[in-house]
Design a protein around this motif. Structure first.
Motif, PDB file in Angstrom:
ATOM      1  N   HIS A 241      24.730  11.875  42.698  1.00  0.00           N
ATOM      2  CA  HIS A 241      24.453  12.755  43.343  1.00  0.00           C
ATOM      3  C   HIS A 241      22.974  12.258  44.470  1.00  0.00           C
ATOM      4  O   HIS A 241      22.572  12.877  45.384  1.00  0.00           O
ATOM      5  CB  HIS A 241      23.253  14.292  43.155  1.00  0.00           C
ATOM      6  N   SER A 242      22.843  11.103  44.135  1.00  0.00           N
ATOM      7  CA  SER A 242      21.440  10.629  44.901  1.00  0.00           C
ATOM      8  C   SER A 242      22.181   9.386  45.772  1.00  0.00           C
ATOM      9  O   SER A 242      22.816   8.538  44.730  1.00  0.00           O
ATOM     10  CB  SER A 242      20.180  10.134  43.405  1.00  0.00           C
ATOM     11  N   PHE A 243      21.479   8.937  46.885  1.00  0.00           N
ATOM     12  CA  PHE A 243      21.425   8.001  47.146  1.00  0.00           C
ATOM     13  C   PHE A 243      20.385   7.158  47.698  1.00  0.00           C
ATOM     14  O   PHE A 243      19.711   7.103  47.915  1.00  0.00           O
ATOM     15  CB  PHE A 243      22.296   8.193  48.374  1.00  0.00           C
ATOM     16  N   PRO A 244      20.526   5.864  48.108  1.00  0.00           N
ATOM     17  CA  PRO A 244      20.030   4.951  48.486  1.00  0.00           C
ATOM     18  C   PRO A 244      18.738   5.208  49.540  1.00  0.00           C
ATOM     19  O   PRO A 244      19.671   5.635  50.822  1.00  0.00           O
ATOM     20  CB  PRO A 244      20.271   3.837  48.289  1.00  0.00           C
ATOM     21  N   PHE A 266      13.898  10.905  43.422  1.00  0.00           N
ATOM     22  CA  PHE A 266      13.038   9.655  43.213  1.00  0.00           C
ATOM     23  C   PHE A 266      13.084   8.148  43.153  1.00  0.00           C
ATOM     24  O   PHE A 266      13.790   8.268  43.969  1.00  0.00           O
ATOM     25  CB  PHE A 266      13.399  10.323  41.196  1.00  0.00           C
ATOM     26  N   GLY A 267      12.011   7.774  42.434  1.00  0.00           N
ATOM     27  CA  GLY A 267      12.176   6.083  42.934  1.00  0.00           C
ATOM     28  C   GLY A 267      11.206   5.482  42.082  1.00  0.00           C
ATOM     29  O   GLY A 267      10.836   6.304  40.932  1.00  0.00           O
ATOM     30  N   ARG A 276      14.326  -2.564  35.272  1.00  0.00           N
ATOM     31  CA  ARG A 276      13.138  -1.892  35.235  1.00  0.00           C
ATOM     32  C   ARG A 276      11.947  -2.532  35.061  1.00  0.00           C
ATOM     33  O   ARG A 276      11.865  -3.484  33.788  1.00  0.00           O
ATOM     34  CB  ARG A 276      13.058  -0.829  34.407  1.00  0.00           C
ATOM     35  N   SER A 277      10.727  -2.074  35.376  1.00  0.00           N
ATOM     36  CA  SER A 277       9.906  -2.881  35.697  1.00  0.00           C
ATOM     37  C   SER A 277       7.950  -2.566  34.995  1.00  0.00           C
ATOM     38  O   SER A 277       7.449  -2.951  34.816  1.00  0.00           O
ATOM     39  CB  SER A 277       9.273  -3.808  37.055  1.00  0.00           C
ATOM     40  N   ARG A 278       8.816  -0.667  35.454  1.00  0.00           N
ATOM     41  CA  ARG A 278       7.657   0.140  35.524  1.00  0.00           C
ATOM     42  C   ARG A 278       8.591   1.651  34.278  1.00  0.00           C
ATOM     43  O   ARG A 278       9.486   1.518  35.471  1.00  0.00           O
ATOM     44  CB  ARG A 278       6.977   0.402  36.130  1.00  0.00           C
ATOM     45  N   THR A 279       7.711   1.520  32.739  1.00  0.00           N
ATOM     46  CA  THR A 279       8.224   2.642  32.056  1.00  0.00           C
ATOM     47  C   THR A 279       8.206   4.202  33.355  1.00  0.00           C
ATOM     48  O   THR A 279       8.908   5.121  33.362  1.00  0.00           O
ATOM     49  CB  THR A 279       8.154   3.209  31.339  1.00  0.00           C
ATOM     50  N   ASP A 280       7.787   4.142  33.733  1.00  0.00           N
ATOM     51  CA  ASP A 280       7.146   5.558  35.472  1.00  0.00           C
ATOM     52  C   ASP A 280       8.261   5.407  36.419  1.00  0.00           C
ATOM     53  O   ASP A 280       8.414   4.740  36.439  1.00  0.00           O
ATOM     54  CB  ASP A 280       6.078   6.175  35.144  1.00  0.00           C
ATOM     55  N   GLU A 281       8.448   7.415  36.521  1.00  0.00           N
ATOM     56  CA  GLU A 281       8.736   6.962  37.988  1.00  0.00           C
ATOM     57  C   GLU A 281       8.049   8.078  38.725  1.00  0.00           C
ATOM     58  O   GLU A 281       7.385   9.030  38.314  1.00  0.00           O
ATOM     59  CB  GLU A 281      10.380   7.410  37.648  1.00  0.00           C
ATOM     60  N   ILE A 282       8.344   7.907  40.364  1.00  0.00           N
ATOM     61  CA  ILE A 282       7.863   8.974  41.451  1.00  0.00           C
ATOM     62  C   ILE A 282       8.779   9.683  41.712  1.00  0.00           C
ATOM     63  O   ILE A 282      10.511   9.581  41.887  1.00  0.00           O
ATOM     64  CB  ILE A 282       7.210   8.014  42.867  1.00  0.00           C
TER      65      ILE A 282
END
Length: 480
Positions: A241-244, A266-267, A276-282
Protein backbone atom coordinates in the motif's frame (compact mmCIF):
# COMPACT_ATOMS: atom_id res chain seq x y z
CA UNK A 1 1.66 30.86 9.24
CA UNK A 2 2.04 28.80 12.35
CA UNK A 3 5.43 27.65 13.64
CA UNK A 4 5.93 24.76 16.02
CA UNK A 5 9.22 23.62 17.49
CA UNK A 6 9.20 20.30 19.31
CA UNK A 7 11.79 18.25 21.12
CA UNK A 8 11.55 14.76 22.52
CA UNK A 9 11.79 16.04 26.12
CA UNK A 10 9.17 18.69 27.06
CA UNK A 11 10.22 21.44 29.42
CA UNK A 12 8.62 22.05 32.80
CA UNK A 13 5.52 24.22 32.89
CA UNK A 14 5.94 27.90 33.79
CA UNK A 15 4.91 28.96 37.32
CA UNK A 16 1.39 30.31 37.57
CA UNK A 17 2.57 33.73 38.69
CA UNK A 18 4.57 34.23 35.47
CA UNK A 19 2.12 32.88 32.89
CA UNK A 20 1.48 36.29 31.31
CA UNK A 21 5.16 37.15 31.07
CA UNK A 22 5.98 33.72 29.65
CA UNK A 23 3.25 34.14 27.05
CA UNK A 24 4.71 37.45 25.86
CA UNK A 25 8.17 35.93 25.70
CA UNK A 26 6.83 33.00 23.70
CA UNK A 27 5.23 35.34 21.17
CA UNK A 28 8.48 37.28 20.82
CA UNK A 29 10.46 34.06 20.38
CA UNK A 30 8.04 32.79 17.75
CA UNK A 31 8.32 36.01 15.75
CA UNK A 32 12.11 35.82 15.94
CA UNK A 33 12.03 32.15 14.99
CA UNK A 34 9.77 32.85 12.01
CA UNK A 35 12.18 35.49 10.74
CA UNK A 36 15.12 33.10 11.11
CA UNK A 37 13.37 30.21 9.43
CA UNK A 38 11.94 32.01 6.45
CA UNK A 39 14.94 34.24 5.93
CA UNK A 40 14.57 36.66 3.05
CA UNK A 41 11.51 36.86 0.87
CA UNK A 42 13.27 36.70 -2.49
CA UNK A 43 10.37 37.49 -4.74
CA UNK A 44 6.81 38.80 -4.42
CA UNK A 45 4.46 38.61 -7.41
CA UNK A 46 0.75 39.26 -7.65
CA UNK A 47 -1.97 39.83 -10.20
CA UNK A 48 -0.85 39.84 -13.82
CA UNK A 49 2.82 39.74 -12.78
CA UNK A 50 2.43 36.38 -11.07
CA UNK A 51 4.39 33.43 -12.48
CA UNK A 52 3.68 29.72 -12.12
CA UNK A 53 7.13 28.74 -10.84
CA UNK A 54 8.30 25.13 -11.13
CA UNK A 55 11.95 25.20 -10.03
CA UNK A 56 14.94 27.34 -9.11
CA UNK A 57 18.71 26.86 -9.31
CA UNK A 58 21.52 29.13 -8.05
CA UNK A 59 23.73 30.08 -10.99
CA UNK A 60 26.10 32.40 -9.08
CA UNK A 61 26.26 33.90 -5.61
CA UNK A 62 23.93 36.62 -6.88
CA UNK A 63 21.83 35.07 -9.66
CA UNK A 64 19.16 32.39 -9.21
CA UNK A 65 17.62 30.83 -12.30
CA UNK A 66 13.84 30.54 -12.12
CA UNK A 67 12.02 27.97 -14.27
CA UNK A 68 8.32 28.62 -14.76
CA UNK A 69 5.40 27.84 -17.04
CA UNK A 70 6.04 31.22 -18.64
CA UNK A 71 9.70 30.50 -19.43
CA UNK A 72 13.18 30.95 -17.94
CA UNK A 73 13.99 33.92 -15.71
CA UNK A 74 16.99 35.14 -13.74
CA UNK A 75 16.46 36.52 -10.24
CA UNK A 76 19.08 38.91 -8.89
CA UNK A 77 18.86 38.39 -5.13
CA UNK A 78 20.87 41.54 -4.40
CA UNK A 79 18.89 43.93 -6.62
CA UNK A 80 15.65 41.99 -6.17
CA UNK A 81 15.07 42.12 -9.94
CA UNK A 82 13.65 39.49 -12.28
CA UNK A 83 14.83 39.25 -15.90
CA UNK A 84 13.30 37.12 -18.64
CA UNK A 85 15.70 35.00 -20.73
CA UNK A 86 14.09 34.45 -24.16
CA UNK A 87 14.32 31.35 -26.29
CA UNK A 88 12.65 28.69 -24.13
CA UNK A 89 9.10 27.66 -23.36
CA UNK A 90 8.00 26.28 -20.00
CA UNK A 91 10.86 25.12 -17.76
CA UNK A 92 10.23 22.26 -15.33
CA UNK A 93 13.66 21.20 -14.02
CA UNK A 94 17.18 22.61 -14.16
CA UNK A 95 20.58 21.19 -13.26
CA UNK A 96 24.12 22.40 -13.90
CA UNK A 97 26.61 20.05 -15.56
CA UNK A 98 29.79 21.73 -14.35
CA UNK A 99 32.39 19.87 -16.36
CA UNK A 100 30.69 20.85 -19.62
CA UNK A 101 29.54 24.33 -18.51
CA UNK A 102 25.98 23.57 -19.57
CA UNK A 103 22.48 23.55 -18.13
CA UNK A 104 20.36 20.42 -18.41
CA UNK A 105 16.63 21.20 -18.49
CA UNK A 106 13.15 19.88 -19.20
CA UNK A 107 11.40 22.44 -21.39
CA UNK A 108 8.39 23.11 -23.57
CA UNK A 109 4.95 21.61 -24.02
CA UNK A 110 6.59 18.37 -25.15
CA UNK A 111 8.67 18.28 -21.96
CA UNK A 112 11.84 17.73 -23.97
CA UNK A 113 15.25 17.16 -22.42
CA UNK A 114 17.74 19.78 -23.61
CA UNK A 115 21.18 21.30 -23.00
CA UNK A 116 21.96 25.04 -22.93
CA UNK A 117 25.41 26.60 -22.68
CA UNK A 118 25.83 28.65 -19.52
CA UNK A 119 27.81 31.31 -21.37
CA UNK A 120 24.78 31.89 -23.61
CA UNK A 121 22.62 32.46 -20.55
CA UNK A 122 25.10 34.95 -19.11
CA UNK A 123 25.37 36.67 -22.47
CA UNK A 124 21.61 37.07 -22.63
CA UNK A 125 21.58 38.55 -19.13
CA UNK A 126 24.34 41.00 -20.04
CA UNK A 127 22.18 42.22 -22.94
CA UNK A 128 19.00 42.54 -20.88
CA UNK A 129 19.17 46.36 -21.08
CA UNK A 130 19.18 46.29 -24.87
CA UNK A 131 15.99 46.44 -26.98
CA UNK A 132 16.49 42.80 -28.00
CA UNK A 133 18.29 39.99 -26.18
CA UNK A 134 20.07 37.03 -27.67
CA UNK A 135 17.71 34.07 -27.62
CA UNK A 136 18.94 30.78 -26.26
CA UNK A 137 19.44 27.98 -28.77
CA UNK A 138 19.03 24.76 -26.78
CA UNK A 139 20.24 21.37 -27.99
CA UNK A 140 17.15 19.16 -27.88
CA UNK A 141 17.35 15.41 -27.33
CA UNK A 142 14.75 14.49 -29.93
CA UNK A 143 14.29 10.98 -28.58
CA UNK A 144 13.80 12.07 -24.97
CA UNK A 145 10.44 13.83 -24.77
CA UNK A 146 7.55 13.58 -22.35
CA UNK A 147 10.17 13.70 -19.60
CA UNK A 148 9.02 14.44 -16.05
CA UNK A 149 12.24 13.83 -14.12
CA UNK A 150 15.98 13.42 -14.64
CA UNK A 151 19.22 13.12 -12.69
CA UNK A 152 22.73 13.79 -13.98
CA UNK A 153 26.21 13.14 -12.63
CA UNK A 154 29.25 10.90 -12.95
CA UNK A 155 28.72 7.15 -12.92
CA UNK A 156 31.56 4.69 -13.46
CA UNK A 157 33.95 7.64 -14.03
CA UNK A 158 31.89 9.09 -16.87
CA UNK A 159 29.13 11.70 -17.32
CA UNK A 160 25.68 10.14 -17.24
CA UNK A 161 22.05 11.24 -17.51
CA UNK A 162 19.04 9.20 -16.45
CA UNK A 163 15.74 10.61 -17.71
CA UNK A 164 12.29 9.34 -16.73
CA UNK A 165 9.22 9.32 -18.95
CA UNK A 166 5.77 7.98 -18.03
CA UNK A 167 6.49 4.52 -19.46
CA UNK A 168 10.28 4.17 -19.49
CA UNK A 169 13.63 5.43 -18.28
CA UNK A 170 16.45 6.35 -20.66
CA UNK A 171 20.13 6.20 -19.75
CA UNK A 172 22.53 8.44 -21.70
CA UNK A 173 26.32 8.29 -21.49
CA UNK A 174 28.74 10.93 -22.76
CA UNK A 175 30.77 9.89 -25.80
CA UNK A 176 34.11 11.71 -25.84
CA UNK A 177 34.74 10.87 -29.50
CA UNK A 178 31.40 12.27 -30.65
CA UNK A 179 31.43 15.02 -28.00
CA UNK A 180 27.80 14.42 -27.08
CA UNK A 181 25.47 12.29 -24.97
CA UNK A 182 24.27 9.07 -26.58
CA UNK A 183 21.48 6.73 -25.48
CA UNK A 184 22.91 3.54 -24.04
CA UNK A 185 19.88 1.84 -22.54
CA UNK A 186 16.10 2.16 -22.36
CA UNK A 187 14.07 0.26 -19.78
CA UNK A 188 10.31 0.24 -20.04
CA UNK A 189 8.25 0.68 -16.89
CA UNK A 190 4.55 0.32 -16.30
CA UNK A 191 4.65 2.83 -13.43
CA UNK A 192 6.15 6.33 -13.72
CA UNK A 193 9.54 6.69 -12.06
CA UNK A 194 9.15 8.86 -8.96
CA UNK A 195 12.82 9.35 -8.01
CA UNK A 196 16.33 8.81 -9.36
CA UNK A 197 19.68 8.77 -7.60
CA UNK A 198 23.07 8.34 -9.25
CA UNK A 199 25.82 6.64 -7.25
CA UNK A 200 29.43 6.35 -8.36
CA UNK A 201 28.75 2.92 -9.87
CA UNK A 202 24.97 2.50 -10.33
CA UNK A 203 21.58 4.17 -10.68
CA UNK A 204 18.84 3.74 -8.08
CA UNK A 205 15.27 4.39 -9.22
CA UNK A 206 11.87 4.27 -7.53
CA UNK A 207 8.75 3.01 -9.29
CA UNK A 208 6.49 0.59 -7.42
CA UNK A 209 9.68 -0.46 -5.57
CA UNK A 210 13.26 0.70 -5.37
CA UNK A 211 15.53 -0.85 -7.98
CA UNK A 212 19.24 -0.55 -8.74
CA UNK A 213 20.84 -0.62 -12.19
CA UNK A 214 24.49 -1.61 -12.47
CA UNK A 215 26.17 0.36 -15.23
CA UNK A 216 28.69 -2.02 -16.75
CA UNK A 217 26.24 -4.59 -18.07
CA UNK A 218 23.00 -2.80 -17.08
CA UNK A 219 21.92 -5.50 -14.65
CA UNK A 220 18.82 -4.53 -12.67
CA UNK A 221 17.62 -5.88 -9.33
CA UNK A 222 15.63 -4.83 -6.29
CA UNK A 223 17.59 -2.44 -4.11
CA UNK A 224 16.31 -3.51 -0.68
CA UNK A 225 18.06 -6.59 0.68
CA UNK A 226 15.44 -9.30 1.18
CA UNK A 227 17.84 -11.15 3.47
CA UNK A 228 17.66 -8.30 6.00
CA UNK A 229 14.87 -9.48 8.31
CA UNK A 230 14.63 -6.03 9.93
CA UNK A 231 13.22 -4.73 6.63
CA UNK A 232 10.42 -7.30 6.45
CA UNK A 233 7.67 -4.93 7.60
CA UNK A 234 8.93 -2.13 5.37
CA UNK A 235 9.13 -4.42 2.34
CA UNK A 236 5.60 -5.68 2.99
CA UNK A 237 4.21 -2.14 3.38
CA UNK A 238 6.01 -0.99 0.24
CA UNK A 239 4.64 -3.91 -1.77
CA UNK A 240 1.06 -3.59 -0.59
CA UNK A 241 0.00 0.00 0.00
CA UNK A 242 2.97 2.39 0.15
CA UNK A 243 5.13 3.55 -2.73
CA UNK A 244 8.54 5.19 -3.17
CA UNK A 245 8.55 8.97 -3.25
CA UNK A 246 12.21 9.92 -2.80
CA UNK A 247 15.70 8.60 -2.16
CA UNK A 248 18.04 11.00 -0.37
CA UNK A 249 21.72 10.48 0.32
CA UNK A 250 22.36 11.55 3.90
CA UNK A 251 25.98 10.38 4.13
CA UNK A 252 28.47 10.73 1.28
CA UNK A 253 31.50 8.89 2.65
CA UNK A 254 32.66 6.22 0.20
CA UNK A 255 33.35 3.97 3.16
CA UNK A 256 29.80 4.33 4.49
CA UNK A 257 27.17 5.65 2.11
CA UNK A 258 23.73 6.01 3.67
CA UNK A 259 20.34 6.73 2.12
CA UNK A 260 16.96 7.75 3.44
CA UNK A 261 14.22 5.94 1.52
CA UNK A 262 10.94 7.86 1.67
CA UNK A 263 7.56 6.21 1.23
CA UNK A 264 4.02 7.53 1.71
CA UNK A 265 3.77 6.82 5.43
CA UNK A 266 7.36 6.53 6.64
CA UNK A 267 11.05 6.71 5.83
CA UNK A 268 13.97 4.53 6.92
CA UNK A 269 17.74 4.47 6.50
CA UNK A 270 19.75 1.94 4.51
CA UNK A 271 23.35 1.50 3.45
CA UNK A 272 24.69 1.08 -0.09
CA UNK A 273 23.75 -2.62 0.02
CA UNK A 274 20.08 -1.89 0.72
CA UNK A 275 20.36 -3.07 4.35
CA UNK A 276 18.92 -1.14 7.27
CA UNK A 277 21.52 1.16 8.80
CA UNK A 278 19.45 2.60 11.69
CA UNK A 279 16.78 1.02 13.82
CA UNK A 280 14.51 4.07 13.94
CA UNK A 281 12.08 5.19 11.26
CA UNK A 282 10.61 8.59 10.49
CA UNK A 283 6.82 8.96 10.40
CA UNK A 284 5.31 11.82 8.41
CA UNK A 285 2.67 13.92 10.13
CA UNK A 286 0.58 14.10 6.93
CA UNK A 287 0.58 12.81 3.37
CA UNK A 288 3.88 14.13 1.95
CA UNK A 289 4.14 15.83 -1.43
CA UNK A 290 7.90 16.30 -1.79
CA UNK A 291 11.19 15.84 0.05
CA UNK A 292 14.46 17.75 -0.02
CA UNK A 293 17.66 17.22 1.95
CA UNK A 294 20.17 19.94 2.70
CA UNK A 295 22.65 18.55 5.19
CA UNK A 296 21.71 18.01 7.92
CA UNK A 297 18.08 19.06 7.43
CA UNK A 298 15.20 17.21 5.82
CA UNK A 299 12.39 19.35 4.38
CA UNK A 300 8.98 17.72 3.87
CA UNK A 301 6.19 19.63 2.13
CA UNK A 302 2.52 18.86 2.64
CA UNK A 303 -0.73 20.29 1.30
CA UNK A 304 -0.53 23.48 3.39
CA UNK A 305 2.48 22.99 5.67
CA UNK A 306 6.16 22.17 5.95
CA UNK A 307 8.25 20.06 8.32
CA UNK A 308 11.95 20.67 8.92
CA UNK A 309 13.63 17.65 10.53
CA UNK A 310 17.23 17.46 11.67
CA UNK A 311 18.91 14.25 10.53
CA UNK A 312 21.50 13.48 13.15
CA UNK A 313 24.65 11.44 12.69
CA UNK A 314 25.12 8.04 14.27
CA UNK A 315 27.29 9.51 17.03
CA UNK A 316 24.99 12.45 17.80
CA UNK A 317 24.09 13.12 21.44
CA UNK A 318 20.76 14.67 22.36
CA UNK A 319 17.27 14.64 20.85
CA UNK A 320 16.56 15.52 17.25
CA UNK A 321 14.41 18.58 16.66
CA UNK A 322 11.40 19.14 14.43
CA UNK A 323 10.03 22.47 13.19
CA UNK A 324 6.52 22.59 11.74
CA UNK A 325 5.14 25.51 9.74
CA UNK A 326 1.71 26.13 8.29
CA UNK A 327 2.48 27.61 4.86
CA UNK A 328 -0.20 28.23 2.21
CA UNK A 329 0.34 25.93 -0.78
CA UNK A 330 4.10 25.37 -0.43
CA UNK A 331 6.06 24.09 -3.42
CA UNK A 332 9.68 22.99 -3.18
CA UNK A 333 11.69 24.76 -5.87
CA UNK A 334 15.31 23.82 -5.27
CA UNK A 335 18.40 24.29 -3.09
CA UNK A 336 19.22 27.78 -1.87
CA UNK A 337 22.51 29.64 -2.17
CA UNK A 338 22.96 29.34 1.60
CA UNK A 339 23.95 25.96 2.98
CA UNK A 340 21.24 24.02 4.78
CA UNK A 341 18.48 26.04 3.09
CA UNK A 342 15.94 25.64 0.29
CA UNK A 343 13.69 27.87 -1.80
CA UNK A 344 9.93 27.51 -1.52
CA UNK A 345 7.08 29.06 -3.45
CA UNK A 346 3.98 29.91 -1.43
CA UNK A 347 0.77 31.06 -3.08
CA UNK A 348 -2.35 32.64 -1.63
CA UNK A 349 -5.22 33.87 -3.78
CA UNK A 350 -3.55 35.96 -6.53
CA UNK A 351 -0.26 36.43 -4.70
CA UNK A 352 2.93 34.39 -4.81
CA UNK A 353 6.21 34.75 -3.00
CA UNK A 354 9.49 32.85 -3.12
CA UNK A 355 11.08 32.46 0.28
CA UNK A 356 14.32 31.03 1.60
CA UNK A 357 13.68 28.43 4.29
CA UNK A 358 16.66 27.92 6.59
CA UNK A 359 17.03 24.68 8.48
CA UNK A 360 19.56 26.06 10.96
CA UNK A 361 16.79 27.69 12.99
CA UNK A 362 15.92 24.47 14.76
CA UNK A 363 19.25 24.49 16.61
CA UNK A 364 19.09 28.25 17.22
CA UNK A 365 15.55 28.21 18.55
CA UNK A 366 16.47 27.89 22.22
CA UNK A 367 13.73 26.60 24.50
CA UNK A 368 10.68 26.91 22.24
CA UNK A 369 8.29 24.06 22.83
CA UNK A 370 5.18 22.66 21.19
CA UNK A 371 3.00 23.53 24.21
CA UNK A 372 0.99 26.71 23.99
CA UNK A 373 1.06 27.04 20.22
CA UNK A 374 -2.24 27.38 18.43
CA UNK A 375 -3.41 25.66 15.33
CA UNK A 376 -5.99 26.77 12.80
CA UNK A 377 -8.73 24.89 11.09
CA UNK A 378 -7.53 22.79 8.16
CA UNK A 379 -10.07 24.45 5.90
CA UNK A 380 -9.10 27.99 6.86
CA UNK A 381 -6.92 29.80 4.34
CA UNK A 382 -3.86 31.59 5.67
CA UNK A 383 -3.62 35.35 5.13
CA UNK A 384 -1.02 36.58 2.69
CA UNK A 385 1.19 38.36 5.22
CA UNK A 386 3.21 35.91 7.27
CA UNK A 387 4.07 38.29 10.12
CA UNK A 388 0.44 39.32 10.55
CA UNK A 389 -0.62 35.70 10.43
CA UNK A 390 1.73 34.41 13.12
CA UNK A 391 0.98 37.35 15.40
CA UNK A 392 -2.76 36.89 15.02
CA UNK A 393 -2.61 33.15 15.59
CA UNK A 394 -0.45 33.42 18.70
CA UNK A 395 -2.51 36.17 20.35
CA UNK A 396 -5.96 34.78 19.47
CA UNK A 397 -5.99 32.27 22.31
CA UNK A 398 -3.13 30.04 23.44
CA UNK A 399 -3.92 26.40 23.90
CA UNK A 400 -7.12 26.55 21.89
CA UNK A 401 -5.85 23.89 19.45
CA UNK A 402 -4.14 20.99 21.07
CA UNK A 403 -3.79 18.51 18.26
CA UNK A 404 -2.46 18.10 14.77
CA UNK A 405 -5.08 18.66 12.11
CA UNK A 406 -5.43 16.39 9.17
CA UNK A 407 -5.04 17.91 5.76
CA UNK A 408 -7.09 16.93 2.71
CA UNK A 409 -5.85 13.60 1.50
CA UNK A 410 -4.13 13.05 -1.83
CA UNK A 411 -4.62 10.06 -4.13
CA UNK A 412 -3.43 6.76 -2.71
CA UNK A 413 -0.67 6.37 -5.28
CA UNK A 414 1.82 9.22 -5.22
CA UNK A 415 2.07 10.25 -8.86
CA UNK A 416 4.57 13.09 -8.75
CA UNK A 417 8.18 12.23 -8.07
CA UNK A 418 9.07 15.90 -7.89
CA UNK A 419 7.14 19.14 -7.91
CA UNK A 420 8.27 19.67 -11.51
CA UNK A 421 6.17 16.67 -12.65
CA UNK A 422 3.03 18.54 -13.70
CA UNK A 423 0.65 15.96 -15.10
CA UNK A 424 -1.30 18.44 -17.19
CA UNK A 425 1.82 18.80 -19.34
CA UNK A 426 2.64 15.11 -19.48
CA UNK A 427 1.30 12.55 -21.95
CA UNK A 428 -1.87 11.07 -20.51
CA UNK A 429 -1.79 7.42 -19.56
CA UNK A 430 -3.58 5.25 -16.96
CA UNK A 431 -1.65 4.88 -13.73
CA UNK A 432 -3.60 2.12 -12.03
CA UNK A 433 -1.09 -0.67 -12.53
CA UNK A 434 1.64 -1.65 -10.11
CA UNK A 435 4.42 -3.21 -12.12
CA UNK A 436 8.12 -3.82 -11.75
CA UNK A 437 10.45 -2.08 -14.20
CA UNK A 438 12.34 -5.22 -15.18
CA UNK A 439 13.13 -8.81 -14.45
CA UNK A 440 14.31 -9.05 -10.88
CA UNK A 441 16.89 -11.49 -9.66
CA UNK A 442 15.56 -14.27 -7.45
CA UNK A 443 18.25 -13.76 -4.86
CA UNK A 444 19.81 -10.60 -3.51
CA UNK A 445 23.45 -10.35 -4.51
CA UNK A 446 26.07 -8.60 -2.49
CA UNK A 447 27.50 -5.43 -3.96
CA UNK A 448 30.53 -3.32 -3.39
CA UNK A 449 30.96 0.17 -4.90
CA UNK A 450 32.81 -0.14 -8.17
CA UNK A 451 32.84 -3.96 -8.08
CA UNK A 452 29.62 -5.09 -9.64
CA UNK A 453 31.52 -7.34 -11.99
CA UNK A 454 33.21 -9.29 -9.21
CA UNK A 455 31.45 -12.66 -9.20
CA UNK A 456 32.89 -13.52 -5.80
CA UNK A 457 30.57 -10.88 -4.33
CA UNK A 458 27.42 -12.78 -5.31
CA UNK A 459 25.36 -14.67 -2.81
CA UNK A 460 25.29 -18.42 -3.26
CA UNK A 461 22.74 -19.41 -5.86
CA UNK A 462 22.54 -15.91 -7.39
CA UNK A 463 22.67 -15.34 -11.12
CA UNK A 464 23.39 -12.30 -13.22
CA UNK A 465 20.75 -11.31 -15.76
CA UNK A 466 21.50 -8.85 -18.53
CA UNK A 467 18.67 -6.63 -19.71
CA UNK A 468 17.57 -6.61 -23.32
CA UNK A 469 17.92 -3.26 -25.15
CA UNK A 470 14.32 -2.46 -24.23
CA UNK A 471 12.85 -4.39 -21.34
CA UNK A 472 9.10 -5.00 -21.58
CA UNK A 473 7.60 -6.00 -18.30
CA UNK A 474 4.60 -8.10 -17.43
CA UNK A 475 4.04 -8.67 -13.72
CA UNK A 476 0.86 -9.26 -11.79
CA UNK A 477 -1.38 -6.39 -10.83
CA UNK A 478 -1.47 -5.39 -7.19
CA UNK A 479 -4.91 -5.18 -5.67
CA UNK A 480 -5.87 -1.71 -4.57
Amino acid sequence: MNVIISRSRPSAASPEDSVAEAGLQLIACFCLLLQKLLGNSLLKLEGDDRLDINCTLPLTDQIVLVGSEEGLYALNVIKNSLTHIPGLGSVFQIQIIKEQEKLLMIVGDERALCLVEIKRVKQSLAQSHLPSQTELAPYIFETVKGCHLFAAGRVDNGPCICAAMPNKITILRYNDNLNKYCIRKEIETLEPCSCIHLTSYSIIIGTNKFYEIEMKQYVLEEFLDKNDVSLASAVFAASSHSFPIAILQVASSMQKEEYLLCFHEFGFFVDSYGRRSRTDEIKWSRVPLSFAYREPYLFVTYFNSLDVIEIQGHSAVGPAVLAHLDIPNPRYLGPAISSGAIYLASSYQSKLRVICCKGSLIRESGELQRTGSSRGSPSKRCPPTYTEHITKRLTSGPGSHDGLHREPSTPHRYREGRTEFRRDKSPARPLDREKSPGRVLDSRRERSPGRFGDSTRLHAGSVRTQLAPVNKVCTRRWSQ
